[in-house]
Design an enzyme around this catalytic site. Structure first.
Site, short mmCIF file in Angstrom:
data_model
loop_
_atom_site.label_atom_id
_atom_site.label_comp_id
_atom_site.label_asym_id
_atom_site.label_seq_id
_atom_site.Cartn_x
_atom_site.Cartn_y
_atom_site.Cartn_z
N HIS B 38 0.77 -1.26 -0.04
CA HIS B 38 -0.06 0.09 0.21
C HIS B 38 1.05 1.26 -0.01
O HIS B 38 0.63 2.24 -0.68
CB HIS B 38 -0.99 -0.02 1.29
N LYS B 106 -9.48 -10.28 7.49
CA LYS B 106 -10.11 -10.60 8.45
C LYS B 106 -10.09 -9.68 9.51
O LYS B 106 -9.26 -8.98 9.74
CB LYS B 106 -9.59 -12.12 9.01
#
Lengths: 290, 198
Positions: B38, B106
């Site tokens: 990212h 998650k």
């Protein structure tokens, strides 16, 4: 007649790999019981899928979880076991071989430079815990690799000796509440009570490794385990933090005496998957996988 | 629980029809993208440099993949979701910069990320944590990898067939199941404190 370094390395490899592939039976049974008692439909779906996933892993001989973690072993040296070679080197070699052959993702990195050794071993990893059993004639090895999610949420607190038990219970409940969805609930929780800073984390690790169907032999500790399990399940975190009654499969406590002026408490948060696989190695070179 | 079978790439309109609690199965290409990737993608974007993936309507996966073989033929031995909380610091800016439509992971993400999801039109899809084999069996093909120097945090293009079940944990309307549960936890926690006597 002795247990050779080669036999130890091979056992360490087999145990490491099997611990990442096989879901311990007691955990499976508890998941199944809790699925039957769960009222949230979303929670039940997830618990069923967790069990289905474990079945596929077993069939395919592939890992249950992608987080193959850091290798850790508990080694019990029997007083009558005859060991020929370097146990630590054997366990390092076994771990590296298992990491390569299974394969597992090598996660062992330098804490500052983050340089990855590439084979899952390095200074201090695998982690090894030692015990001696004077009357035993075998060497017992348990592979117990540990993933990151649960450890990230684990905590230790040093209370003063005068702290009331209520404060200790609050700390344990608050640690679980703070963990929330992060450690892949339903969790398995190991609590270390007493000792000193240097030993309380080991007590918590030992507690989290205890099979879920074994309660502590001391009724007072047993009662505390049950009380805490009730509290944390009442939090309503549920599988994967999406709500439900199934937040925790078990709270296991191990204690040791501590100082008059201090009370160390460690809360080891485990996810629903505690890796554990044990074997006994005998002087005639045979290996018995338990 | 509404079950939906979706084909990637998703557009904004499709994403806005998904609601927290829906069960989703995805078919198509997803990018393995963790925190370090990212950061790199955002710095490339700031410098006007091209990134090795589409610059809009992407689906990303906070996951680790165990790859075997070489770049001409990569094979996924196993893969699965990693805790998304670690990506919180970069995700809001990343969602806005690359028009992310779906994030798979998650444990859920924070309120800042939820705001960006709502603004751009993006959903958070929860994989059942620890269930590596359920994801691995849905891998149709590993299309390639990029930024190898990021080691385990490498970028991977993975084509899935019916990846799921994934649970819509956070939707583009601003509903987060995690936030709902968090409020519940706070309430329960106060009641438990009282019961303990603190």
């Amino acid at each position: 007649m002795s247990i050779s370094e080669k036999v130890i390395a091979e056992a360490a490899k087999q145990l490491y790999c099997a611990s990442l592939v096989e879901l311990p039976g007691d955990i499976r049974r508890r998941l199944c019981e809790m699925e039957a008692a769960e009222t949230s439909e979303l929670a039940r779906l997830q618990l069923r899928k967790i069990m289905e996933n474990a079945d596929i892993a077993q069939r395919e001989q592939n890992v249950i979880c992608q987080d193959t973690g850091i290798a850790s072993y508990h080694i019990v040296i029997g007083g009558h076991a005859k060991i020929d070679g370097d146990i630590v080197r054997a366990v390092h070699n076994g771990t590296a071989a298992g990491t390569r052959e299974l394969p597992a993702i090598p996660h062992s990195v330098h804490p500052i430079t983050k340089a990855n050794s590439g084979n899952g071993t390095g200074p201090g990893t695998p982690i090894i815990h030692w015990d001696v059993l004077p009357d035993a004639e075998y060497l017992e090895i348990t592979a117990q690799p540990v993933g990151g999610g649960g450890d990230l949420c684990s905590a230790v607190k040093m209370f003063t000796g005068s702290a009331p038990m209520q404060e200790v219970k609050k700390f344990i409940v608050d640690t679980v509440a703070e963990a929330g969805s992060k450690p892949c609930p339903p969790m398995i929780i190991g609590v270390g009570l007493g000792g000193m800073f240097e030993s309380v984390n080991q007590l918590a690790k030992r507690a989290v490794m205890r099979p879920l169907d074994q309660r502590h032999p001391d009724p007072m500790i047993q009662e505390l385990e049950e009380e805490l399990l009730g509290y944390v399940n009442a939090l309503g975190i549920g599988p994967m933090g999406l709500g439900g009654n199934t937040t925790c499969l078990a709270v296991n406590i191990e204690y040791s005496n501590t100082g008059t002026y201090i009370l160390p408490v460690a809360v080891k948060i485990g996810c629903w998957l505690i890796h554990r696989k044990t074997a006994r190695l005998f002087n005639d070179g045979t290996v018995q996988y338990l | 629980m509404t079950e939906r079978h979706l084909t990637l790439p998703l557009d904004e309109a499709a994403v806005r029809q998904l609601h927290a609690g829906d069960i989703v199965y995805l078919t198509g290409e997803v990018l393995q993208l963790l925190g370090p990737a990212h950061q790199r993608a955002l710095s490339y974007k700031a410098q006007g440099k091209a990134v090795p993936f589409a610059e809009e309507n992407i689906a990303i996966y906070h996951c680790y993949t165990c790859l075997t073989g070489d770049d001409s033929q990569l094979h996924c031995r196993f893969m699965g979701a990693s805790t998304s909380a670690g990506v919180n610091p970069y995700e809001p800016e990343f969602i806005r910069a690359f028009k992310v439509r779906a994030i798979i992971g998650k444990g859920g993400m924070d309120q800042e990320t939820l705001r960006a999801m709502q603004e751009v039109g993006c959903v958070y899809l929860a994989q059942i944590g620890g269930c590596s084999q359920l994801c691995t069996k849905s891998v149709q093909k590993v299309e390639g990898r990029f930024w190898d120097d990021l080691a385990a945090n490498v970028g991977v293009r993975i084509r899935f067939q019916e990846l799921g079940p994934l649970i819509v944990g956070m939707d583009a309307g601003g509903t987060s199941l995690y936030e709902g549960v968090r409020q519940q936890i706070l309430k329960q926690q106060a009641a438990i404190h009282k019961e303990i006597g603190v």
